[in-house]
Scaffold this active site. Structure first.
Site, PDB file in Angstrom:
ATOM      1  N   GLU A  89       0.798  -1.199  -0.003  1.00 15.56           N
ATOM      2  CA  GLU A  89       0.036   0.153   0.120  1.00 15.56           C
ATOM      3  C   GLU A  89       0.960   1.459  -0.065  1.00 15.56           C
ATOM      4  O   GLU A  89       2.163   1.158   0.624  1.00 15.56           O
ATOM      5  CB  GLU A  89      -0.891  -0.087   1.221  1.00 15.56           C
ATOM      6  CG  GLU A  89      -2.123  -1.186   1.062  1.00 15.56           C
ATOM      7  CD  GLU A  89      -3.000  -1.046   2.388  1.00 15.56           C
ATOM      8  OE1 GLU A  89      -4.197  -1.393   2.029  1.00 15.56           O
ATOM      9  OE2 GLU A  89      -2.490  -0.723   3.540  1.00 15.56           O
ATOM     10  N   CYS A 102       3.114   8.513   1.087  1.00 14.51           N
ATOM     11  CA  CYS A 102       4.129   7.645   1.954  1.00 14.51           C
ATOM     12  C   CYS A 102       4.270   6.191   1.092  1.00 14.51           C
ATOM     13  O   CYS A 102       3.098   5.647   0.708  1.00 14.51           O
ATOM     14  CB  CYS A 102       3.217   7.570   3.270  1.00 14.51           C
ATOM     15  SG  CYS A 102       3.928   5.989   4.234  1.00 14.51           S
ATOM     16  N   CYS A 109       7.584  -7.064   6.680  1.00 14.65           N
ATOM     17  CA  CYS A 109       8.789  -6.335   7.466  1.00 14.65           C
ATOM     18  C   CYS A 109       9.317  -7.426   8.484  1.00 14.65           C
ATOM     19  O   CYS A 109       8.402  -8.213   9.421  1.00 14.65           O
ATOM     20  CB  CYS A 109       8.440  -5.252   8.012  1.00 14.65           C
ATOM     21  SG  CYS A 109       9.878  -4.205   9.025  1.00 14.65           S
ATOM     22  N   CYS A 113       8.166  -4.608  15.288  1.00 12.15           N
ATOM     23  CA  CYS A 113       7.627  -3.580  16.202  1.00 12.15           C
ATOM     24  C   CYS A 113       6.505  -4.112  16.668  1.00 12.15           C
ATOM     25  O   CYS A 113       5.401  -4.433  15.678  1.00 12.15           O
ATOM     26  CB  CYS A 113       7.700  -2.264  15.437  1.00 12.15           C
ATOM     27  SG  CYS A 113       9.427  -1.820  14.871  1.00 12.15           S
ATOM     28  N   CYS A 116       2.949  -2.362  15.631  1.00 15.16           N
ATOM     29  CA  CYS A 116       2.872  -2.045  13.919  1.00 15.16           C
ATOM     30  C   CYS A 116       2.052  -3.214  13.476  1.00 15.16           C
ATOM     31  O   CYS A 116       2.600  -4.441  13.242  1.00 15.16           O
ATOM     32  CB  CYS A 116       4.276  -1.797  13.536  1.00 15.16           C
ATOM     33  SG  CYS A 116       4.065  -1.597  11.906  1.00 15.16           S
ATOM     34  N   CYS A 330      -0.280   6.001  10.347  1.00 12.40           N
ATOM     35  CA  CYS A 330       0.941   5.443  10.646  1.00 12.40           C
ATOM     36  C   CYS A 330       0.809   4.174  11.199  1.00 12.40           C
ATOM     37  O   CYS A 330       0.182   3.782  12.084  1.00 12.40           O
ATOM     38  CB  CYS A 330       1.548   6.244  11.398  1.00 12.40           C
ATOM     39  SG  CYS A 330       3.496   6.428  11.343  1.00 12.40           S
TER      40      CYS A 330
HETATM   41  S1  SF4 Z   1       7.171   0.181  12.321  1.00 15.84           S
HETATM   42 FE1  SF4 Z   1       6.461  -1.434  11.257  1.00 15.84          FE
HETATM   43  S2  SF4 Z   1       7.058  -1.259   9.174  1.00 15.84           S
HETATM   44 FE2  SF4 Z   1       8.288   0.087  10.391  1.00 15.84          FE
HETATM   45  S3  SF4 Z   1      10.290  -1.289  11.183  1.00 15.84           S
HETATM   46 FE3  SF4 Z   1       8.700  -1.494  12.504  1.00 15.84          FE
HETATM   47  S4  SF4 Z   1       7.491  -3.448  12.049  1.00 15.84           S
HETATM   48 FE4  SF4 Z   1       8.744  -2.527  10.133  1.00 15.84          FE
END
Ligand code: SF4
Length: 340
Positions: A89, A102, A109, A113, A116, A330
């Site tokens: 996206e 963005c 990923c 995190c 996220c 975000c």
């Molecule tokens: S915030 Fe999300 S997309 Fe960004 S590095 Fe951390 S896990 Fe990956």
């Protein structure tokens, strides 16, 4: 087959030289792609037919597919389908200073995190340079307007796809490419120390944002696993090298998570951590999702946190919120169509 939108102008020049042709064709090709925006090699009428045949046998000019568009006030989210059926996206935000997009840099990923949504899916692969360039080009086409600002903060850790990212910057910043000024481009990292150091030698004046989200290792270890590999001290040391070398101000992103990193003590500790650094802190109110347990900090505490930083002479802003209603905010982007 490789895609033509992934080539920098230098790579195109080398290509033509290798094929016993002239360097200037690279500039012609760039103009067709990025100024005239043609979508087939046949339309490039000032390049010799044999040469076009050669190029089209080596490179595809195929675009991505936009398979879904969701709109909210001043924001629009685009779901792209990639050649292998994967999805990513990108989000368009309308500001009074222009259109900002963005961009995603990976499918999934690996940084994990905890807050996220985008990182819930492990990395499947890096995006190729052309897949990043085309996110911008195709949204511009759909909008009929230019994109003036780019942030690489979508799905993925951009510095985990460093080489493709650098080529992406070279193409979108080139005056005959998308001509987006380096100071209008920002890349965000969760703190990959070796790449921060490498990036400090990159000549373009691209802005760096660091996802800090905690003032100490204890909290950061809990919410950002990467901190166990590169703890805060190492990240700060690398950033001081970056600031010294580039003389640029950096941004710290700080998502406020209720009862985790949003206390008065955290604000004081954060102020101490960034004292005397050429930086500012961008406070981000958390966007709750159904899949994760974190809660949003209430507005009173957000303001207290902000005030404490201000009183301690830290430059700080609270990020304007975009796209919460369409999961475009975000940390909410996803790389799977069926999850939408
Ligand atoms: S915030 Fe999300 S997309 Fe960004 S590095 Fe951390 S896990 Fe990956």
């Amino acid at each position: 087959m490789k895609n033509i939108y992934g080539l920098t102008i230098e790579e195109m020049e080398n290509y033509f030289l290798e094929h016993n042709s002239k360097k200037f064709h690279a500039l012609q090709l760039f103009l067709w792609l990025y100024e005239k925006r043609v979508e087939s090699f046949d339309e490039m009428t000032n390049i010799k037919k044999e040469l076009l045949e050669q190029i089209s046998s080596d490179y595809s000019i195929e675009r991505l597919k936009i398979v879904d568009v969701q709109e909210d006030v001043d924001v629009c989210k685009y779901l792209f389908e990639l050649h292998d059926g994967e999805h990513i996206e990108a989000v368009l935000m309308r500001h009074d200073y222009g259109n900002s997009i963005c961009v995603s840099s990976q499918v999934g990923c690996n940084m994990g995190c905890k807050f996220c949504e985008s990182g819930r899916r492990k990395k499947v692969r890096n995006l190729e340079t052309y897949e990043m360039v085309l996110q911008i080009l195709m949204i511009e086409k759909l909008l009929g307007e230019r994109i003036s600002h780019v942030v690489v903060m979508g799905i993925g850790e951009p510095f985990d796809n460093y080489d493709n990212l650098i080529k992406f910057f070279q193409i979108i910043n080139h005056p005959k490419g998308l001509a987006i000024g380096a100071r209008h481009i920002t890349v965000s990292t969760c703190g990959l120390v070796p790449k921060i150091l490498e990036f400090s030698d990159f000549p373009l004046q691209i802005n760096l944002a660091v996802s800090l989200h905690a003032p100490n290792n204890e909290i950061r270890n809990k919410i950002m696993p990467i901190n166990k590999v590169y703890p805060i001290e190492q990240v700060m040391n690398a950033l001081n090298v970056y600031i010294k070398k580039t003389n640029r101000r950096l941004t710290f992103e700080y998502i406020l998570l209720n009862d985790i990193n949003d206390t008065d003590e955290c604000a004081l500790e954060l102020a101490k951590l960034v004292k005397n650094m050429n930086c500012y802190i961008n406070l981000i109110p958390y966007n709750e999702t159904n899949n994760l347990d974190f809660k949003r900090t209430n507005t009173v505490q957000i303001m207290r946190f902000y005030d404490i930083l201000k009183k301690n002479n830290v430059s700080v802003t609270i990020r304007r919120e975009f796209g919460g209603n369409i999961s475009a905010a975000c940390g909410q982007l996803r790389s799977k169509k069926e999850e939408l």
